[in-house]
Design a protein around this motif. Structure first.
Motif, PDB file in Angstrom:
ATOM      1  N   VAL A 349       0.854  -1.191   0.000  1.00  0.00           N
ATOM      2  CA  VAL A 349       0.000   0.000   0.000  1.00  0.00           C
ATOM      3  C   VAL A 349       0.890   1.242   0.000  1.00  0.00           C
ATOM      4  CG1 VAL A 349      -1.799   1.261   1.234  1.00  0.00           C
ATOM      5  CG2 VAL A 349      -1.763  -1.230   1.312  1.00  0.00           C
ATOM      6  N   GLY A 350       0.529   2.213  -0.838  1.00  0.00           N
ATOM      7  CA  GLY A 350       1.252   3.482  -0.826  1.00  0.00           C
ATOM      8  C   GLY A 350       2.453   3.533  -1.739  1.00  0.00           C
ATOM      9  N   PHE A 351       2.480   2.686  -2.780  1.00  0.00           N
ATOM     10  CA  PHE A 351       3.565   2.785  -3.759  1.00  0.00           C
ATOM     11  C   PHE A 351       3.532   4.173  -4.383  1.00  0.00           C
ATOM     12  CE2 PHE A 351       5.521   2.171  -7.918  1.00  0.00           C
ATOM     13  CZ  PHE A 351       6.669   1.471  -7.576  1.00  0.00           C
ATOM     14  N   PRO A 352       4.703   4.716  -4.759  1.00  0.00           N
ATOM     15  CA  PRO A 352       4.740   6.071  -5.314  1.00  0.00           C
ATOM     16  C   PRO A 352       3.723   6.288  -6.434  1.00  0.00           C
ATOM     17  CG  PRO A 352       6.961   5.315  -4.918  1.00  0.00           C
ATOM     18  CD  PRO A 352       6.057   4.159  -4.616  1.00  0.00           C
ATOM     19  N   GLY A 353       2.935   7.355  -6.287  1.00  0.00           N
ATOM     20  CA  GLY A 353       1.945   7.682  -7.299  1.00  0.00           C
ATOM     21  C   GLY A 353       0.601   7.013  -7.111  1.00  0.00           C
ATOM     22  N   GLU A 354       0.460   6.144  -6.104  1.00  0.00           N
ATOM     23  CA  GLU A 354      -0.811   5.450  -5.894  1.00  0.00           C
ATOM     24  C   GLU A 354      -1.905   6.453  -5.532  1.00  0.00           C
ATOM     25  OE1 GLU A 354      -1.700   1.550  -3.427  1.00  0.00           O
ATOM     26  OE2 GLU A 354      -1.968   3.329  -2.148  1.00  0.00           O
ATOM     27  N   THR A 355      -2.996   6.420  -6.279  1.00  0.00           N
ATOM     28  CA  THR A 355      -4.152   7.276  -6.006  1.00  0.00           C
ATOM     29  C   THR A 355      -5.224   6.472  -5.286  1.00  0.00           C
ATOM     30  OG1 THR A 355      -5.244   6.711  -8.083  1.00  0.00           O
ATOM     31  CG2 THR A 355      -3.683   8.563  -8.125  1.00  0.00           C
ATOM     32  N   GLU A 356      -6.270   7.153  -4.860  1.00  0.00           N
ATOM     33  CA  GLU A 356      -7.397   6.452  -4.235  1.00  0.00           C
ATOM     34  C   GLU A 356      -8.017   5.457  -5.216  1.00  0.00           C
ATOM     35  OE1 GLU A 356     -10.172   5.200  -1.455  1.00  0.00           O
ATOM     36  OE2 GLU A 356      -8.324   6.345  -1.201  1.00  0.00           O
ATOM     37  N   GLU A 357      -8.057   5.836  -6.494  1.00  0.00           N
ATOM     38  CA  GLU A 357      -8.609   4.937  -7.513  1.00  0.00           C
ATOM     39  C   GLU A 357      -7.748   3.681  -7.648  1.00  0.00           C
ATOM     40  OE1 GLU A 357      -8.171   8.202  -7.897  1.00  0.00           O
ATOM     41  OE2 GLU A 357     -10.289   8.791  -7.811  1.00  0.00           O
ATOM     42  N   ASP A 358      -6.430   3.860  -7.613  1.00  0.00           N
ATOM     43  CA  ASP A 358      -5.523   2.708  -7.677  1.00  0.00           C
ATOM     44  C   ASP A 358      -5.752   1.782  -6.485  1.00  0.00           C
ATOM     45  OD1 ASP A 358      -4.113   3.509 -10.025  1.00  0.00           O
ATOM     46  OD2 ASP A 358      -2.954   4.921  -8.815  1.00  0.00           O
ATOM     47  N   PHE A 359      -5.912   2.386  -5.316  1.00  0.00           N
ATOM     48  CA  PHE A 359      -6.123   1.580  -4.109  1.00  0.00           C
ATOM     49  C   PHE A 359      -7.448   0.827  -4.186  1.00  0.00           C
ATOM     50  CE2 PHE A 359      -7.874   1.296   0.247  1.00  0.00           C
ATOM     51  CZ  PHE A 359      -6.971   0.356   0.740  1.00  0.00           C
TER      52      PHE A 359
END
Length: 482
Positions: A349-359
């Protein structure tokens, strides 16, 4: 369980051999003489403590390291206030490094009380030049530092520690050597890990393993089979085949062999009851491997299939070489072909660039696959990896709530999935007496879930049919059947 080697024909009055493992056998015998002298001086046996940080491969390495020390005359101890203490380190995440530094402070206090104490560090963390430099400057009480590629040289390096002055540092940048013919102290007499390959060629952008473990190197299949036959003859009924990516096994051999074919060969060994393996990369999991897992009853019904992220965009940044749809298709195929297969995974969780949509894409995969369990991690920046230099590092105040949401969802699904086998009879390999209730024993099912049931020490190491009577969310309570 201790596997010793015969050194009766080792001539320590000659020059050390240049080839392995003869060279290390020579130094084990030389070291043994030194240990005997020190034992006489101290008026007691010398003690050795090996502490393991990290993965199953580190645990397997530690069994060899302790085996070498026992061969050299040390007495095993779990107390860090020992004559020789060795930390086998991990560096996958920064907190693993910080934990080691913290423990070194404690060892320093022990060494101030006992200056004759010897302290050694090895493993993945020591493959980082910045770490070795820090050890040299700030932890000068450490006596020996070596890495992942030359753990088999422990006897030689420790002999140097006892016969030379100053810190001994021996770090190899890479190697093509595989030296396995060494003594070992197994944790369990009835099960064992078996290395089938070393290193990794995948270079996921967040991962430091290829830099500290090196490129892929597969062991010859006959060497693996011979080791397993020897283990079975010594009472082992279950093996776990180990590699950073076992699905890539055999590609570096002069005569290439697939991992699926290796499994077929291992399954033919008489007396071996169970086969596990760790870890599988989704990009290399073939239809052939699925067929072998489906058709071979000795292969345990548990597959660890790391997802890392459910977002195709993030997976591309991670250099995982598959997307969300491909992963879901693979997981679906496995579940259709082998309905009783337990699937577990790793998620970052929280890889660089991760957005809420990605999560949310990650949550969607978790809900579709319905994992039996998942190892969830907050992204840890590792210096030297491409991801560490990426922009859009996600702040902690954003990552932590996402991590908590993921963990809650994983636990909810896991508790539901685990209970599906209540009322069934399944076979458990008993691993020990229950740590909370001495009237119970703890066994591991083929699908890797634990079951606790009435029993005693005589059951340890046995495969026992158990009626699963009650689900406790992540384990079962059961009853032993005749």
């Amino acid at each position: 369980m201790y596997t010793k080697i015969n050194l009766d024909k080792t001539d320590i009055n000659s020059e050390p051999p240049t080839g392995e493992p003869a060279r290390q056998q020579y130094f084990m015998e030389r070291l043994k003489r030194v240990v005997e002298e020190k034992s006489q001086e101290y008026g007691r046996p010398l003690t050795a403590c090996v502490q393991t940080f990290g993965c199953q491969m580190n645990a397997k390495d530690s069994e060899k390291l302790l085996g070498i020390l026992l061969q050299a005359g040390f007495t095993a101890s779990e107390d860090e206030a020992s004559d020789f203490v060795l930390y086998n380190t991990c560096t996958v995440r920064d907190n693993a490094n910080q934990r080691v530094y913290g423990r070194l402070g404690y060892l320093n206090s022990l060494k101030q009380k006992n200056p004759r104490m010897t302290i050694a560090l090895c493993g993945c963390m020591m493959q980082e030049p910045s770490v070795v430099e820090k050890i040299r400057k700030s932890y000068r009480f450490v006596d020996l530092v070596f890495g992942t590629h030359n753990i088999f040289r422990l006897a030689e390096l420790l002999y140097r520690c006892y016969t030379e002055k100053g810190m001994v540092v021996d770090i190899w940048e890479k190697t093509d050597q595989i030296v396995e013919e060494l003594p070992a102290r197994r944790k369990y007499p009835f099960k064992s890990g078996v290395n089938i390959m070393y290193g990794c060629n995948n270079f996921c952008s967040y991962c430091i393993v290829p830099y500290v473990r090196g490129r892929e190197r597969s062991r010859e299949p006959e060497e693996i089979l011979t080791e397993i036959r020897t283990l079975v003859a010594d009472g082992v009924v279950e093996v776990m085949l180990l590699g950073q990516n076992v699905n890539s096994y055999g590609k570096t051999l002069a005569e290439p062999m697939t991992f699926a074919e290796l499994l077929r060969q291992v399954a033919k060994i008489d007396g071996l009851e169970r086969i596990r393996f760790m870890t599988s990369h989704p990009k290399d999991l073939s239809d052939e491997l699925i067929e072998v897992m489906r058709d071979c009853p000795k292969i345990c019904r548990h597959l660890h299939l790391p997802l890392q992220s459910g977002s195709s965009r993030i997976l591309k940044k991670m250099n995982r070489v598959y997307d969300k749809e491909q992963y879901l298709a693979l997981a679906g195929k496995i579940q259709r072909e082998i309905p009783d297969m337990s699937l577990t995974t790793d998620i970052i969780v929280g890889f660089p660039g991760e957005t809420e949509e990605d999560f949310e894409e990650t949550l969607d995969v978790v809900r579709q696959v319905r994992y039996d369990s998942a190892f969830t991690f907050i992204y840890s920046k590792r210096t030297g990896t491409p991801a560490a230099a990426m922009e859009d590092q996600v702040p902690e105040e954003v990552v932590k709530p996402r991590f908590d949401r993921l963990l809650k969802e994983v636990q909810r699904i896991s508790s539901e999935v685990c209970g599906k086998d209540v009322g069934k009879t399944m076979t458990a390999l008993v691993e020990g007496v229950d740590t909370h209730d001495g009237r119970l024993v703890t066994g591991r099912l083929s699908n890797n879930i634990m079951v606790h049931f009435p029993g005693d020490v005589s059951d340890i190491g046995r495969l026992i049919p158990v009626l699963l009577m009650e689900s406790k969310g992540f384990y079962y309570m059961g009853r032993k059947l005749p």
